[in-house]
Write an enzyme that holds these catalytic residues in place. Structure first.
Site, short mmCIF file in Angstrom:
data_model
loop_
_atom_site.label_atom_id
_atom_site.label_comp_id
_atom_site.label_asym_id
_atom_site.label_seq_id
_atom_site.Cartn_x
_atom_site.Cartn_y
_atom_site.Cartn_z
NE ARG A 58 -10.80 15.60 5.34
CZ ARG A 58 -10.94 14.30 5.58
NH1 ARG A 58 -10.72 13.83 6.78
NH2 ARG A 58 -11.31 13.49 4.63
CE LYS A 118 -3.02 3.07 0.43
NZ LYS A 118 -4.32 3.25 0.96
CB CYS A 129 -3.78 8.69 0.50
SG CYS A 129 -5.47 8.68 1.07
N1 SAJ Z 1 -2.13 14.87 -8.47
C1 SAJ Z 1 -1.28 15.62 -9.27
N2 SAJ Z 1 -0.98 15.14 -10.52
C2 SAJ Z 1 -1.49 13.98 -10.99
C3 SAJ Z 1 -2.34 13.21 -10.16
C4 SAJ Z 1 -2.64 13.67 -8.89
O1 SAJ Z 1 -0.80 16.69 -8.88
O2 SAJ Z 1 -1.17 13.64 -12.15
C5 SAJ Z 1 -2.46 15.34 -7.11
C6 SAJ Z 1 -3.94 15.61 -6.90
O3 SAJ Z 1 -4.33 16.88 -7.38
C7 SAJ Z 1 -4.06 15.47 -5.40
C8 SAJ Z 1 -3.04 14.38 -5.08
O4 SAJ Z 1 -2.16 14.32 -6.17
O5 SAJ Z 1 -3.71 16.67 -4.75
C9 SAJ Z 1 -3.62 13.01 -4.80
O6 SAJ Z 1 -4.66 12.72 -5.70
P1 SAJ Z 1 -4.92 11.30 -6.37
O7 SAJ Z 1 -6.17 11.39 -7.15
O8 SAJ Z 1 -3.74 10.85 -7.14
O9 SAJ Z 1 -5.04 10.28 -5.14
P2 SAJ Z 1 -5.91 10.23 -3.77
O10 SAJ Z 1 -5.06 10.76 -2.67
O11 SAJ Z 1 -7.26 10.80 -3.93
O12 SAJ Z 1 -6.08 8.62 -3.60
C10 SAJ Z 1 -4.92 7.81 -3.57
C11 SAJ Z 1 -5.11 6.63 -4.54
N3 SAJ Z 1 -3.81 5.95 -4.72
C12 SAJ Z 1 -3.29 5.75 -5.96
O13 SAJ Z 1 -3.82 6.14 -6.97
C13 SAJ Z 1 -1.99 5.01 -6.01
C14 SAJ Z 1 -6.15 5.65 -4.01
O14 SAJ Z 1 -6.22 4.50 -4.84
C15 SAJ Z 1 -5.81 5.24 -2.57
O15 SAJ Z 1 -6.78 4.34 -2.05
C16 SAJ Z 1 -5.82 6.49 -1.74
O16 SAJ Z 1 -4.76 7.34 -2.22
C17 SAJ Z 1 -5.57 6.09 -0.29
O17 SAJ Z 1 -6.56 6.02 0.47
O18 SAJ Z 1 -4.44 5.75 0.07
#
Ligand code: SAJ
Length: 424
Positions: A345, A218, A272
């Site tokens: 958050r 994870k 996360c």
């Molecule tokens: N972000 C970027 N560029 C990108 C993708 C995301 O700047 O190309 C930023 C987003 O704007 C955001 C952050 O990253 O601020 C995180 O966003 P996200 O959509 O990538 O992920 P989370 O935090 O919503 O959810 C993640 C997921 N993990 C992965 O994709 C590996 C989800 O599957 C997990 O279950 C979750 O973390 C968790 O609970 O750990």
């Protein structure tokens, strides 16, 4: 073993959907949370979090008598722990944040009272390597009359496993069912029982490993994403120096069949991806050099954006010598931690807006279509504004989140644009 009654400890973004899903598939579910408001809301058949399609599932589960919420644990056949794993407060800016397992310990203490021979305990919270063994140790201290895998292996009274949640906020209901699950039991039987439990509703594969590898899997997933986003963020800073459009650059590079660069932005938010890599770094600081650097790159991006805003203010004043800084209006588009959600958050967009508010003397408009009220941290600095009037009034527009409402907006020629998501 068949699990009739399942208890989920922690009814937040992961625990509540998981509890509702077991209930929807016919199990009797007892949800436990220390938050009285959450317990009352759920028992009315409503939800206290924002997650598409979850309200109807919870409403039906409660109406059918399959899901109830309580403040203290009751006996069950399986316990799933889905509580937060935050950091301990850090003393100096240079310190590596250390995980705080106090909520896991409190959950273990609470369920220990009702544990009985044959029960299965699953840790779902994202945790540092070794946390599942630690949880088992706490349980064995609280219940010396029961036996645990460490001393009794496959003959233990209590089975224990780590099954990290991996669902994407906003898509939880679908991903809970469709995603593969990593199942790390402390023994083979622990894993087998956890697989049987999750197969109640999981259509993806339930892949078995040991608890430490499941914990690390994870953390690896979220660290991998963090490192890749850091690469994109670093590229955006390099491109800014070299006068190259980073969005065009990435889309060109991504035409290569083996390249898939992620998108830069104002930083990494949420609970996360910006958190989990620290669980690796704090455990192995000497070895986790790249993961640590990626964290620092992503964490420093908001400051870089604020510097860009300062520069835009200075340029605007040079171009408009009759104006004072007080007469400059700034619009920050988006406060959420990512697109099309209301969750503020750990949001870099919110941090940037706060920092701009603290240094700017003129009007600051925050445009966030997904909320009705500004968070208190912005009350004295900013006004919540609709998109159209904000675009008419603004001298400087800062795009921080790629909400669907912002795509395709046009900005007047004399307005300074800082587009952190490349959508204008
Ligand atoms: N972000 C970027 N560029 C990108 C993708 C995301 O700047 O190309 C930023 C987003 O704007 C955001 C952050 O990253 O601020 C995180 O966003 P996200 O959509 O990538 O992920 P989370 O935090 O919503 O959810 C993640 C997921 N993990 C992965 O994709 C590996 C989800 O599957 C997990 O279950 C979750 O973390 C968790 O609970 O750990």
């Amino acid at each position: 073993m068949s699990f009739e009654t399942i208890s989920v400890i922690g009814l937040g973004y992961i625990g509540l959907p998981t509890a509702a899903m077991f209930a929807a598939y016919g199990k009797n579910v007892i949800g436990v949370d220390v938050n009285q408001h959450a317990v009352n809301t759920i028992n009315r058949g409503e939800i206290h979090i924002v997650e598409p399609d979850l309200d109807a599932i919870v409403h039906k589960a409660v109406t059918d008598g399959k899901l109830k919420a309580v403040l203290t644990p009751e006996p069950a056949d399986a316990f799933l722990i889905a509580v937060p794993t935050p950091f301990l407060p850090i003393e100096k800016k240079s310190d590596i944040p250390q995980p705080d397992l106090k909520y896991i310990q409190a959950a273990a203490k609470a369920i220990a009272v009702v544990l009985k021979k044959g029960d299965l305990v699953i840790l779902e919270s994202t945790s540092p390597v070794g946390a599942t063994e630690k949880m088992a140790e706490w349980l064995s201290e609280y219940r010396t009359d029961l036996t645990f895998p460490k001393t009794h292996n496959e003959e233990s009274d209590i089975r224990i496993a780590h099954c990290p949640e991996r669902v994407l906020p906003g898509h939880v209901v679908r991903e809970l069912v469709e995603n593969d699950r990593v199942i790390g039991g402390l023994t083979t039987k622990c894993s087998e029982q956890a697989v049987e439990l999750y197969k109640t509703f999981v259509q993806g594969d339930c892949v078995v490993t040991n608890a430490r590898t499941a914990e690390m899997a994870k953390l690896t997933e979220n660290s991998c994403r963090d490192v890749q986003i850091a690469f994109a963020n670093e590229l955006s800073i390099i491109c800014d120096k070299l006068d190259i459009d980073v969005w065009e650059l990435i889309s060109l590079a991504n035409r290569h069949p083996r390249i898939n660069i992620l998108q830069p932005g104002p930083g990494v938010g949420g609970h996360c991806i910006a958190v989990d890599p620290w669980f690796i770094v704090s455990k192995t600081p000497e070895q986790a050099r790249l993961i640590h650097t990626a964290r620092k790159v992503n964490d420093s991006k908001p400051e870089w954006v604020v510097e860009k805003v300062k520069l835009a203010i200075a340029e605007h004043l040079i171009e408009n010598p009759n104006k004072t800084a007080k007469e400059i209006s700034i619009a920050c588009l988006g406060l959420a931690f990512k697109a099309d959600i209301d969750d503020l958050r750990e949001s870099p967009a919110l941090n940037i807006t706060e920092a701009v508010g603290a240094m700017h003397t003129g009007l600051l408009m925050a445009v966030e279509p997904n909320i009705e009220q500004l968070p208190s941290s912005l009350h004295s600095f900013a006004a919540l504004q609709q998109l159209e009037p904000a675009l008419i009034k603004a001298d400087i527009v800062v795009v921080l989140v790629e909400h669907k409402e912002f795509k395709g907006i046009s900005i007047a020629k004399n307005v300074k644009l800082i587009d952190m998501k490349g959508i204008v």
